[in-house]
Design a protein around this motif. Structure first.
Motif, PDB file in Angstrom:
ATOM      1  N   ARG A 191       0.815  -1.206   0.000  1.00 20.46           N
ATOM      2  CA  ARG A 191       0.000   0.000   0.000  1.00 20.46           C
ATOM      3  C   ARG A 191       0.854   1.264   0.000  1.00 20.46           C
ATOM      4  N   SER A 237       0.896   4.805  -2.250  1.00 20.49           N
ATOM      5  CA  SER A 237       0.825   6.130  -1.632  1.00 20.49           C
ATOM      6  C   SER A 237       2.074   6.950  -1.912  1.00 20.49           C
ATOM      7  N   SER A 283     -12.957   7.835  -9.080  1.00 21.57           N
ATOM      8  CA  SER A 283     -12.238   7.195  -7.978  1.00 21.57           C
ATOM      9  C   SER A 283     -11.348   6.076  -8.504  1.00 21.57           C
ATOM     10  N   GLU A 297      -7.039   9.858  -0.057  1.00 15.44           N
ATOM     11  CA  GLU A 297      -7.235   8.497  -0.540  1.00 15.44           C
ATOM     12  C   GLU A 297      -8.625   7.979  -0.195  1.00 15.44           C
ATOM     13  N   GLN A 298      -9.156   8.411   0.930  1.00 22.76           N
ATOM     14  CA  GLN A 298     -10.494   7.978   1.302  1.00 22.76           C
ATOM     15  C   GLN A 298     -11.546   8.600   0.378  1.00 22.76           C
ATOM     16  N   SER A 356     -11.095   6.913  -3.058  1.00 22.99           N
ATOM     17  CA  SER A 356     -10.996   5.445  -3.001  1.00 22.99           C
ATOM     18  C   SER A 356      -9.678   4.971  -3.596  1.00 22.99           C
ATOM     19  N   GLN A 371      -5.997   4.666   2.919  1.00 14.88           N
ATOM     20  CA  GLN A 371      -7.253   3.923   2.901  1.00 14.88           C
ATOM     21  C   GLN A 371      -7.157   2.668   3.758  1.00 14.88           C
ATOM     22  N   GLU A 423      -9.604   1.623   6.978  1.00 15.61           N
ATOM     23  CA  GLU A 423     -10.240   0.312   7.045  1.00 15.61           C
ATOM     24  C   GLU A 423      -9.822  -0.442   8.305  1.00 15.61           C
TER      25      GLU A 423
END
Length: 335
Positions: free
Chosen positions: A107, A111, A178, A276-277, A280, A286, A290
């Protein structure tokens, strides 16, 4: 030779001091984060089961809690987690069923491209805007740049992201709404152009928000430099405009601007979580949200520690640059 040895000793002391501070910081964050997570109102077992809660028997629920170690007291769980962490094991994510280190690595790579793009754009645009405002002090250009900076400094990243989505994705249809890649396309068929196309709006959101601090700081620093005695002497010799700025102002404002830009890692990471939220975007931000909403304790603690190292690294790089670039720091070390 003595100067080189002295520089090496100073650098060694600097690095050792930073390492000690980082270790103490991570220890404190580990304890505080685990206490906060253990007192969270979210039940990790219930969050793990999700919508199938009514179809899971109490015996199965107990087995799930035992499998993830959630049936043990918080102190015992912390000791077990801390021991594994010291051995290099950050645990297994309850959401992704993968090692936490692998989830963070995957991830963070997504980013990283987003944050680097926003970081470079905000630094360059902010520095140029601040320099222009400082050179054009009390003119309409200066007032326009200050209005822009003060407005964006109080603008939440998620709100700006929503506005950009409405304007450029919904109304104009220029960019996707998104996701980080086109929907329904296999991973091997996704091109670099597709990734850049989906990254434009999130990167624009982060960079626009990050311009304010660097622009206002650069503007004020340049104003102070322009009012100094040696700048007055340069003007008396006939130097004007860009030549005056390039020869006498650029270096004096570049060093503080670079330092400030590296210390903005914490704001960059926090803004990436919100951006990012909104979009998406499949990045570390994100995954953090979560993990918090679904009670993924190992992943949440791993992300907290990783973000602390990330921000600390930015501050350490800023200090290191300042020590080696600023002549006044060299003079202090030689005393």
């Amino acid at each position: 030779m003595k100067a080189i040895n002295g520089t090496n000793r100073n650098l060694a002391r600097f690095l050792i001091g930073k390492a000690i501070r980082l270790a103490s910081l991570l220890a404190a964050i580990s304890v505080i984060s685990f206490l906060l997570v253990s007192r969270s109102p979210i039940d990790p077992t219930q969050a793990y089961i999700g919508a199938d809660m009514m179809r899971v028997s109490p015996e199965q629920r107990a087995q799930i809690a035992e499998y993830w170690g959630l049936d043990k007291p918080p102190a015992e769980r912390f000791i077990q987690w801390g021991s594994a962490l010291l051995s290099g094991d950050m645990g297994t994510s309850m959401i992704y069923r993968e090692p936490v280190a692998d989830v963070i690595r995957e991830r963070f790579l997504s980013s990283l491209a987003l944050m680097i793009t926003a970081w470079i754009l905000s630094g360059l645009i902010g520095f140029i805007a601040g320099a222009v405002a400082g050179m054009k002090q009390n003119t309409w250009i200066d007032r326009l740049i200050k209005w822009y900076c003060y407005t964006l400094a109080s603008t939440p990243a998620f709100w700006l992201g929503l506005v950009l989505v409405i304007v450029f994705s919904v109304w104009l249809g220029w960019f996707p709404v998104s996701l980080g890649v086109p929907a329904g396309v296999l991973a091997e068929n996704v091109t670099i152009g597709d990734r850049i196309y989906h990254m434009i709006l999130p990167a624009l959101t982060l960079s626009v928000i990050g311009i304010s601090n660097i622009a206002l700081h650069t503007r004020q620093k340049l104003i102070d430099v322009l009012s100094s005695d040696y700048m007055l002497f340069a003007r008396a010799r006939g130097e004007r405009g860009f030549g005056l700025f390039r020869r006498h102002g650029l270096r004096n404002i570049a060093i503080p601007a670079i330092t400030l830009q590296f210390t903005a890692f914490s704001e960059l990471f926090g803004g990436a979580v919100l951006a990012e939220q909104v979009f998406s975007y499949p990045g570390l931000g994100q995954a953090t949200v979560e993990a918090g909403l679904r009670g993924d304790v190992p992943l949440l603690l791993g992300v907290v520690l990783f973000s602390a190292v990330f921000v600390f690294a930015g501050n350490a790089i800023a200090d290191l640059i300042y020590r080696f670039v600023d002549p006044r720091m060299k003079e202090r070390r030689s005393l």
